[in-house]
Design an enzyme around this catalytic site. Sequence first.
Site, PDB file in Angstrom:
ATOM      1  N   GLY A   1       0.789  -1.215   0.000  1.00  0.00           N
ATOM      2  CA  GLY A   1       0.000   0.000   0.000  1.00  0.00           C
ATOM      3  C   GLY A   1       0.824   1.269   0.000  1.00  0.00           C
TER       4      GLY A   1
ATOM      5  N   THR B   1      -6.272   1.702   9.679  1.00  0.00           N
ATOM      6  CA  THR B   1      -5.366   0.688  10.208  1.00  0.00           C
ATOM      7  C   THR B   1      -5.688   0.346  11.653  1.00  0.00           C
ATOM      8  OG1 THR B   1      -3.625   1.518   8.741  1.00  0.00           O
ATOM      9  CG2 THR B   1      -2.944   0.099  10.561  1.00  0.00           C
TER      10      THR B   1
ATOM     11  N   ASP C   1      -4.886  -3.668  -1.092  1.00  0.00           N
ATOM     12  CA  ASP C   1      -3.818  -4.629  -0.822  1.00  0.00           C
ATOM     13  C   ASP C   1      -4.343  -6.060  -0.840  1.00  0.00           C
ATOM     14  OD1 ASP C   1      -1.928  -2.707  -0.588  1.00  0.00           O
ATOM     15  OD2 ASP C   1      -1.557  -2.951   1.557  1.00  0.00           O
ATOM     16  N   PRO C   2      -4.075  -6.820  -1.893  1.00  0.00           N
ATOM     17  CA  PRO C   2      -4.426  -8.247  -1.855  1.00  0.00           C
ATOM     18  C   PRO C   2      -3.759  -8.998  -0.708  1.00  0.00           C
ATOM     19  CG  PRO C   2      -4.023  -7.552  -4.111  1.00  0.00           C
ATOM     20  CD  PRO C   2      -3.606  -6.415  -3.223  1.00  0.00           C
ATOM     21  N   HIS C   3      -2.588  -8.532  -0.252  1.00  0.00           N
ATOM     22  CA  HIS C   3      -1.929  -9.247   0.844  1.00  0.00           C
ATOM     23  C   HIS C   3      -2.488  -8.890   2.220  1.00  0.00           C
ATOM     24  CE1 HIS C   3       1.492  -5.982   0.764  1.00  0.00           C
ATOM     25  NE2 HIS C   3       0.542  -5.615   1.609  1.00  0.00           N
TER      26      HIS C   3
ATOM     27  N   TYR D   1      16.799  -0.305 -23.079  1.00  0.00           N
ATOM     28  CA  TYR D   1      17.137  -1.719 -23.027  1.00  0.00           C
ATOM     29  C   TYR D   1      15.929  -2.591 -22.683  1.00  0.00           C
ATOM     30  CZ  TYR D   1      17.090  -1.689 -17.880  1.00  0.00           C
ATOM     31  OH  TYR D   1      16.710  -1.593 -16.564  1.00  0.00           O
TER      32      TYR D   1
ATOM     33  N   SER E   1      12.060  -3.849 -10.710  1.00  0.00           N
ATOM     34  CA  SER E   1      11.797  -5.282 -10.676  1.00  0.00           C
ATOM     35  C   SER E   1      10.578  -5.571  -9.816  1.00  0.00           C
ATOM     36  CB  SER E   1      13.011  -6.026 -10.109  1.00  0.00           C
ATOM     37  OG  SER E   1      14.148  -5.788 -10.912  1.00  0.00           O
TER      38      SER E   1
END
Length: 652
Positions: free
Chosen positions: A162, A338, A423-425, A454, A474
């Site tokens: 998140g 939260t 948030d899927p987690h 590149y 990444s």
Amino acid sequence: MSTSPRPDTTSPASLDLGSIFLGPKGENADTFERLLLEAFRDHVFWRRNLHPEDGFLIQEAEKRAPGYEASLSVLSQELLGLLSQLKGGVPSFSPRYIGHMCSDLTMASLIGYFATMLYNPNNVSAEASPVTTRLEFEVAEQLARMVGYAPERQWGHLTSGGTVANFEALWVARNVKYLPVALRHAAEAAGVKELDIRLPDGRETRLRELSLWQLLNVTPEATLDALDRFRAHLGDAGHAMEWVTRHSLAGLGYQEFGLRLASEFKDALPPGVVLVPSTAHYSWEKTCRALGIGARQLVHVPVDTNFRMSPAALEDKLRTLAVRQQPVIACVAVMGSTEESAVDRLDLLADLRERLGRELGLAFHLHADAAWGGYAASITRGPGGERRTYEETLADYAPEAWPSEGVYRALCALERTDSVTIDPHKLGYMPYPAGSITFRDKRVRDLVSVEAPYLFHAGGDESAYLGRSIFEGSKPGAAAAGVWMSHKVLPLNASGYGRLVGETAKGAMALYRRIASGDWAPFKVVPLSASDLNIVCFAVGHPSLETLERTNDFMARIYRALSVGPDTLKRPDYYVTKTVLRANEYGRAALPTVEGLGFTPKDYERAGGVAVLRCTVMDPFLASRRGKVDYIRGFVRTLGEVMRTELEAARR
């Protein structure tokens, strides 16, 4: 030849949630092991059949060499050591764990993650991840449909969590906010004199005729429409974006951009602000710092006693800012705070934005931070994705009166925002890392895109180059596969995730009632207001604790007894967590809790806050008491024992 009828999965009551998880005692271990082994064997089959003419690199005889065997022995030994250490972690899979926002995970997400991890795709570009990049875009569209964004117009992707999702939302909001200024300069430089833009009151006017205040109060949609018009004037979209970037805040930086504003408009406006409720996640301050907006420009709007952003307080703040001509970059609604899992009345906030746009000419980005509560929007969707009525939704969870009509309307209003973090987690019950950001208008993508020769090649499908338009480089394709698998098994509607989230809400209500009605004398147990979703918070006091400071210290002792820290050998019977409702953030919203403990507003100010225990209910079986243990009763009994033990210890 007869065939067995397929089970009815369109009714929330038909799904057995026990089939979704590995289970607190590994009840589905056989199925889980079989599918993991299938995934592993299939991967090895793929390796062996990729150019079989290449032969084997490692020969069987080489495996018997001393150095080879020694290396594998070290691997085996270190794995055993790691497995031993991991058992010192928290048992978040257990119904006894009601601490942080973590729980047992869906088998589908774990198996999908494991199977894909063997291939190690990097979703920065489809060149490195042709399958999982496609799966990620499918997941993004699924989340957008649940929210209510038009699938053909939306754009979204997964993030590490998140925090990054919120960062990207504000990154886009800032760039859109200052885009009209960049468009004005770009149009002048490119010789485009007749560029129109739509104001919040609906009037169309020449961009070059607007004041700085007006330029910074154009709706996101009208701003992006103006960008399209500029592109059309030049007839070359790429060349147009070069002009815009050359004059944009993102291209010039704050100092040079500010100098240009001061030079042209003579009277530069105050810095733009970001409005958040007092319950906002700490990631918003980090984001304001990182983007150069500044922590001082993060303005907290008071919340009511249900810990939802006060629409009246927001209106007062917006009117004050309008008088000062201080731009609002974004307003953030929290859909599941939260600490309390409070759901801001997003429907009322969206109404307010529209009304003040017409009345005062105000415009700003509206973001929903639904990192925790986003999956609750599934309760409003039928099997075909249609919007269900409030009465239909309410009937699913009878006899509980959940959700409230306000929460239902707030969840439906997600479609009126400009962006949403989910948030899927968290309530998606998936392994880390899996956050997500979804934008209503895919045109915003161009305002944050950066080229990397590149990775991103001319002539390719733009959607394949995800990395050019996101903050992270990444990113694991395994996360996308895990989310995709879980959505296949548990759809984003009332029969799937809606059933799961609803059961946790019922569990939270059952826990709340037990705590609120318990006989705790001589202790005082003061619950916060009933949760909108599935978090239960309460404070504990005692007549012998004569100050709020001592009461807060006592709360810390209870928390330490019901949690783990550096001493991982300790195994409490139940796990909770703790938070502090700080006076400078929560203001009067926390006073009912403070006064329930027997203290005054002055005590609250002096102590700086009031500590509360926090129980996050993610176990869908807590209310139904599946199994032989009544975990709510067990927790209440354990809590009472801990309270007495820690009070005695505090007196020594």
